[in-house]
Design a protein around this motif. Structure first.
Motif, PDB file in Angstrom:
ATOM      1  N   PRO A  40       0.462  -1.251  -0.351  1.00  0.00           N
ATOM      2  CA  PRO A  40       0.013  -0.081  -0.104  1.00  0.00           C
ATOM      3  C   PRO A  40       0.698   1.247  -0.411  1.00  0.00           C
ATOM      4  N   VAL A  41       0.627   2.117  -0.460  1.00  0.00           N
ATOM      5  CA  VAL A  41       1.205   3.526  -0.437  1.00  0.00           C
ATOM      6  C   VAL A  41       0.552   4.691   0.375  1.00  0.00           C
ATOM      7  N   HIS A  42       1.724   5.075   0.880  1.00  0.00           N
ATOM      8  CA  HIS A  42       1.263   5.657   2.238  1.00  0.00           C
ATOM      9  C   HIS A  42       1.787   7.442   1.658  1.00  0.00           C
ATOM     10  N   GLY A  43       2.513   7.716   1.063  1.00  0.00           N
ATOM     11  CA  GLY A  43       2.699   9.010   0.544  1.00  0.00           C
ATOM     12  C   GLY A  43       3.613   9.525  -0.292  1.00  0.00           C
ATOM     13  N   VAL A  44       4.781  10.965  -0.412  1.00  0.00           N
ATOM     14  CA  VAL A  44       4.940  10.839  -1.638  1.00  0.00           C
ATOM     15  C   VAL A  44       6.228  11.616  -1.547  1.00  0.00           C
ATOM     16  N   MET A  45       7.755  10.877  -2.223  1.00  0.00           N
ATOM     17  CA  MET A  45       8.639  11.488  -1.824  1.00  0.00           C
ATOM     18  C   MET A  45       9.973  12.886  -2.591  1.00  0.00           C
ATOM     19  N   ILE A  46       9.984  13.452  -2.181  1.00  0.00           N
ATOM     20  CA  ILE A  46      10.762  14.308  -3.184  1.00  0.00           C
ATOM     21  C   ILE A  46      11.934  14.882  -2.932  1.00  0.00           C
ATOM     22  N   HIS A  47      12.434  14.637  -3.952  1.00  0.00           N
ATOM     23  CA  HIS A  47      14.002  14.410  -4.312  1.00  0.00           C
ATOM     24  C   HIS A  47      15.478  14.999  -4.978  1.00  0.00           C
ATOM     25  N   HIS A  48      15.931  15.788  -5.094  1.00  0.00           N
ATOM     26  CA  HIS A  48      16.515  16.330  -6.319  1.00  0.00           C
ATOM     27  C   HIS A  48      17.905  14.978  -7.524  1.00  0.00           C
ATOM     28  N   THR A  49      18.223  15.475  -8.809  1.00  0.00           N
ATOM     29  CA  THR A  49      18.676  14.784  -9.092  1.00  0.00           C
ATOM     30  C   THR A  49      20.072  14.698  -9.063  1.00  0.00           C
ATOM     31  N   ALA A 152       2.814  16.673  -6.306  1.00  0.00           N
ATOM     32  CA  ALA A 152       2.231  16.287  -4.328  1.00  0.00           C
ATOM     33  C   ALA A 152       0.834  15.992  -4.341  1.00  0.00           C
ATOM     34  N   ALA A 153       0.320  17.217  -4.651  1.00  0.00           N
ATOM     35  CA  ALA A 153      -1.291  17.817  -4.010  1.00  0.00           C
ATOM     36  C   ALA A 153      -2.279  16.864  -4.984  1.00  0.00           C
ATOM     37  N   ALA A 154      -1.835  16.735  -6.144  1.00  0.00           N
ATOM     38  CA  ALA A 154      -2.703  15.633  -6.967  1.00  0.00           C
ATOM     39  C   ALA A 154      -2.416  14.363  -6.588  1.00  0.00           C
ATOM     40  N   ILE A 155      -1.889  13.849  -6.163  1.00  0.00           N
ATOM     41  CA  ILE A 155      -1.471  12.612  -5.344  1.00  0.00           C
ATOM     42  C   ILE A 155      -2.562  12.726  -4.283  1.00  0.00           C
ATOM     43  N   CYS A 156      -1.880  13.678  -3.295  1.00  0.00           N
ATOM     44  CA  CYS A 156      -2.679  13.540  -1.988  1.00  0.00           C
ATOM     45  C   CYS A 156      -3.922  13.754  -2.111  1.00  0.00           C
ATOM     46  N   ARG A 157      -4.838  14.743  -2.900  1.00  0.00           N
ATOM     47  CA  ARG A 157      -6.218  15.409  -3.181  1.00  0.00           C
ATOM     48  C   ARG A 157      -6.758  13.476  -3.659  1.00  0.00           C
ATOM     49  N   HIS A 158      -6.040  12.826  -4.170  1.00  0.00           N
ATOM     50  CA  HIS A 158      -6.304  11.816  -4.806  1.00  0.00           C
ATOM     51  C   HIS A 158      -7.257  10.820  -3.400  1.00  0.00           C
ATOM     52  N   HIS A 159      -5.762  10.671  -2.676  1.00  0.00           N
ATOM     53  CA  HIS A 159      -5.837   9.590  -1.315  1.00  0.00           C
ATOM     54  C   HIS A 159      -6.670   9.821  -0.252  1.00  0.00           C
ATOM     55  N   GLY A 160      -7.149  11.254  -0.357  1.00  0.00           N
ATOM     56  CA  GLY A 160      -8.001  12.027   0.784  1.00  0.00           C
ATOM     57  C   GLY A 160      -6.286  12.363   1.896  1.00  0.00           C
ATOM     58  N   TRP A 161      -5.281  12.829   1.527  1.00  0.00           N
ATOM     59  CA  TRP A 161      -4.119  12.891   2.719  1.00  0.00           C
ATOM     60  C   TRP A 161      -4.195  14.141   2.599  1.00  0.00           C
ATOM     61  N   THR A 162      -3.107  14.478   3.532  1.00  0.00           N
ATOM     62  CA  THR A 162      -3.014  15.720   4.020  1.00  0.00           C
ATOM     63  C   THR A 162      -1.256  16.208   3.432  1.00  0.00           C
ATOM     64  N   GLU A 163      -0.702  17.561   3.437  1.00  0.00           N
ATOM     65  CA  GLU A 163      -0.146  17.824   3.338  1.00  0.00           C
ATOM     66  C   GLU A 163       0.947  17.128   3.476  1.00  0.00           C
ATOM     67  N   ARG A 164       1.414  16.549   5.094  1.00  0.00           N
ATOM     68  CA  ARG A 164       2.143  16.120   6.146  1.00  0.00           C
ATOM     69  C   ARG A 164       2.681  14.356   5.445  1.00  0.00           C
ATOM     70  N   SER A 165       1.762  13.697   4.313  1.00  0.00           N
ATOM     71  CA  SER A 165       2.149  12.820   4.203  1.00  0.00           C
ATOM     72  C   SER A 165       3.150  13.054   2.802  1.00  0.00           C
ATOM     73  N   VAL A 166       3.485  14.358   2.600  1.00  0.00           N
ATOM     74  CA  VAL A 166       4.580  14.296   1.846  1.00  0.00           C
ATOM     75  C   VAL A 166       5.953  14.955   2.284  1.00  0.00           C
ATOM     76  N   ILE A 167       7.243  14.172   1.969  1.00  0.00           N
ATOM     77  CA  ILE A 167       8.142  13.838   2.399  1.00  0.00           C
ATOM     78  C   ILE A 167      10.114  13.999   1.171  1.00  0.00           C
ATOM     79  N   GLY A 168      10.707  14.606   2.107  1.00  0.00           N
ATOM     80  CA  GLY A 168      11.837  14.663   1.328  1.00  0.00           C
ATOM     81  C   GLY A 168      12.591  13.550   1.179  1.00  0.00           C
ATOM     82  N   HIS A 169      13.745  13.232   0.733  1.00  0.00           N
ATOM     83  CA  HIS A 169      13.855  12.452   1.005  1.00  0.00           C
ATOM     84  C   HIS A 169      15.036  12.044   2.591  1.00  0.00           C
ATOM     85  N   LEU A 170      15.620  13.476   2.478  1.00  0.00           N
ATOM     86  CA  LEU A 170      16.597  13.683   3.747  1.00  0.00           C
ATOM     87  C   LEU A 170      15.808  13.435   5.155  1.00  0.00           C
ATOM     88  N   GLU A 171      14.327  13.587   5.697  1.00  0.00           N
ATOM     89  CA  GLU A 171      13.554  13.150   6.433  1.00  0.00           C
ATOM     90  C   GLU A 171      13.430  11.370   6.342  1.00  0.00           C
TER      91      GLU A 171
END
Length: 196
Positions: A40-49, A152-171
């Protein structure tokens, strides 16, 4: 628990959020699912390349490199704010991270410090690689930051998540510094504002 949305729904959600989306090759079936489950998916992760040049960045994230096969994320967000879809399913982006962080993401509460790498993040997170050298000096254009928040908001909106479901790789993973050059706290505020 949330099942990953279908590739068609993912594409539709990104476009509905106002993003310009580029479909790269057979992205819908390009994944690492043979290495383990996705979801199951629980969040969105942001990275730099740690790359320069959009064409090179997209190709690298699609194919990967020796020792780390692609896809390296689901979408690559380039400096111009476009989202290039390079894979869908399990992707080599999160690696192992802290189970305490995962529990906090699921509960949508403040993140604890990441001090261990004992949980497979590739299974649980959508991932976006964002074109940037990651040296703290390469600028983040406003159009790119806004695209990151929209994706990130598009995914959160779909799943009913808040912004707290979005993290950076460093977190998530000890020793990681990405994304570098902006604050994940401020990014979550942007996402929160979009979700209102």
């Amino acid at each position: 628990m949330a099942s990953p949305m279908s590739a068609a729904r993912f594409l539709a959600r990104l476009r509905a959020e106002g993003l310009t989306v580029v479909e790269v090759g057979d992205w819908r079936r390009h994944n690492r699912n043979h290495k383990g489950p996705w979801g199951p998916v629980h969040g969105v992760m942001i990275h730099h390349t740690v790359t320069k040049g959009s064409k090179h960045t997209v190709e690298l994230c699609r194919k990967g490199y020796e020792g780390l096969p692609g896809p390296l994320c689901h979408g690559v967000i380039t400096k111009d704010g476009r989202v290039h879809l390079v894979g869908y399913g399990r992707a080599n982006h999160a690696g192992s991270g802290d189970d305490d962080v995962l529990r906090a993401v699921i509960a949508e509460r403040a993140l604890p410090p990441d001090n261990e790498a004992n949980t497979d993040g590739n299974r649980y997170f959508y991932g976006f690689e964002c074109e940037n050298l990651g040296d703290g000096e390469d600028p983040w254009p406003e159009v790119q930051l806004e695209a990151m928040a929209k994706a990130a908001a598009a995914i959160c909106r779909h799943h009913g998540w808040t912004e707290r479901s979005v993290i950076g790789h460093l977190e998530w993973q000890p020793g990681k510094i990405d994304p570098r050059g902006f604050s994940m706290k401020r990014m979550r505020e942007r996402i929160r504002d979009r979700l209102k």
